[in-house]
Scaffold this motif. Structure first.
Motif, PDB file in Angstrom:
ATOM      1  N   ILE A   1       0.846  -1.190   0.000  1.00  0.00           N
ATOM      2  CA  ILE A   1       0.000   0.000   0.000  1.00  0.00           C
ATOM      3  C   ILE A   1       0.882   1.241   0.000  1.00  0.00           C
ATOM      4  O   ILE A   1       1.823   1.343   0.792  1.00  0.00           O
ATOM      5  CB  ILE A   1      -0.911   0.048   1.242  1.00  0.00           C
TER       6      ILE A   1
ATOM      7  N   VAL B   1      -2.060   0.357  -4.870  1.00  0.00           N
ATOM      8  CA  VAL B   1      -2.225  -0.937  -4.219  1.00  0.00           C
ATOM      9  C   VAL B   1      -1.643  -1.990  -5.151  1.00  0.00           C
ATOM     10  O   VAL B   1      -2.058  -2.099  -6.316  1.00  0.00           O
ATOM     11  CB  VAL B   1      -3.706  -1.262  -3.932  1.00  0.00           C
TER      12      VAL B   1
ATOM     13  N   LEU C   1      -6.133   6.103  -1.407  1.00  0.00           N
ATOM     14  CA  LEU C   1      -5.050   5.174  -1.719  1.00  0.00           C
ATOM     15  C   LEU C   1      -4.331   5.675  -2.962  1.00  0.00           C
ATOM     16  O   LEU C   1      -4.975   6.039  -3.947  1.00  0.00           O
ATOM     17  CB  LEU C   1      -5.606   3.772  -2.004  1.00  0.00           C
TER      18      LEU C   1
END
Length: 267
Positions: free
Chosen positions: A162, A233, A230
């Motif tokens: 991540i 990923v 995010l």
């Protein structure tokens, strides 16, 4: 003269593959001619070790894989021979003979979309770019926001990496759960937990081991009334664990005798 970068693997490793990622903003040609060297010697800072490959060119912000065919060594160097050279590396990944380096891809969705920060921006290969979170995802403020990657098939997952945003608000990922499984109950957020993200510094990437968890869906969900952002990923496939069972027969029958063809074996 001859700028270099070295990774100490701490122990002797058998190297199968090295993946190098180049910078995305400028100066793409600077890495041309760089040598990847692997070995156990620190002579000349490790730059005299055997050569795995020469980098002829890597497109901007792209990753190129170099096969090293099981070369052995503790040290991995990237060195550019010559005067007035500059060496810039954005990522170097080293895989041994036992590691499956296949990064999985699929279809990404999320619970909501703030402006244009879509779910697919977490799987576009761009970790950071100029501008505030330009290539990141972003949900609205809501209860337990989530992001899900459909791998399109069932896989054994070894690692999830991540990358947090680089401009602000790194604490928004604190407490996020990484879940892996085959169920879409509660949008996939009821699947087993691989890891809980305690914190990731601003702009940093953290790796989470999910040893042989199996599933089609990878979810990241933040419990509570929160935002979810995010920047990247990465999901890597692992190998299934094969268990061997030692068995022996307990029988009064002569297995070489005429009655042996009447025996029934059940597993």
């Amino acid at each position: 003269m001859n700028p270099w970068w070295r990774l100490d693997l701490v122990d002797l490793q058998i190297i199968r593959e090295v993946i190098v990622t180049k910078r995305m903003d400028c100066c793409f040609e600077q890495i041309n001619g760089a040598e990847i060297r692997i070995g156990n010697s620190l002579e000349n800072n490790g730059n005299n070790n055997p050569k795995c490959a020469v980098i002829s060119g890597i497109p901007a912000d792209q990753s190129v894989s170099y096969a090293c065919g099981g070369m052995q060594g503790r040290y991995l160097n990237v060195v550019i021979p010559g005067d007035s050279k500059q060496l810039s590396l954005c990522e170097v990944r080293v895989f041994d003979q036992f590691t499956d380096s296949v990064e999985l891809s699929g279809h990404a969705v999320q619970s909501s979309v703030l402006e244009y920060y879509r779910a697919d921006r977490a799987v576009d290969g761009i970790k950071h770019a100029p501008g505030p979170a330009s290539f990141c995802t972003h949900t609205n403020s809501e209860s337990s926001p989530w992001w899900r990657l459909d791998l399109l098939d069932n896989y054994y997952i070894s690692t999830v990496i991540i990358t947090n945003r680089a401009d602000c608000c790194p604490e928004r990922l604190d407490g996020a759960e990484i879940r892996i499984g085959n169920s879409l109950e509660n949008n996939g957020n009821n699947n087993p937990i691989c890891a809980v993200i305690t914190s990731i510094p601003i702009g940093a990437s953290h790796s989470y081991s999910c040893p042989n968890m199996e599933g089609r869906y990878v979810n990241i969900v933040v419990p509570g009334d929160r935002y979810l952002t995010l920047c990247e990923v990465e999901v890597y496939r692992g190998f299934p664990v094969i268990n061997f069972v030692r068995m022996k027969f307990a029988s009064n029958t002569d297995l070489a005798g005429p009655e042996s063809d009447k025996l029934l074996y059940q597993c």
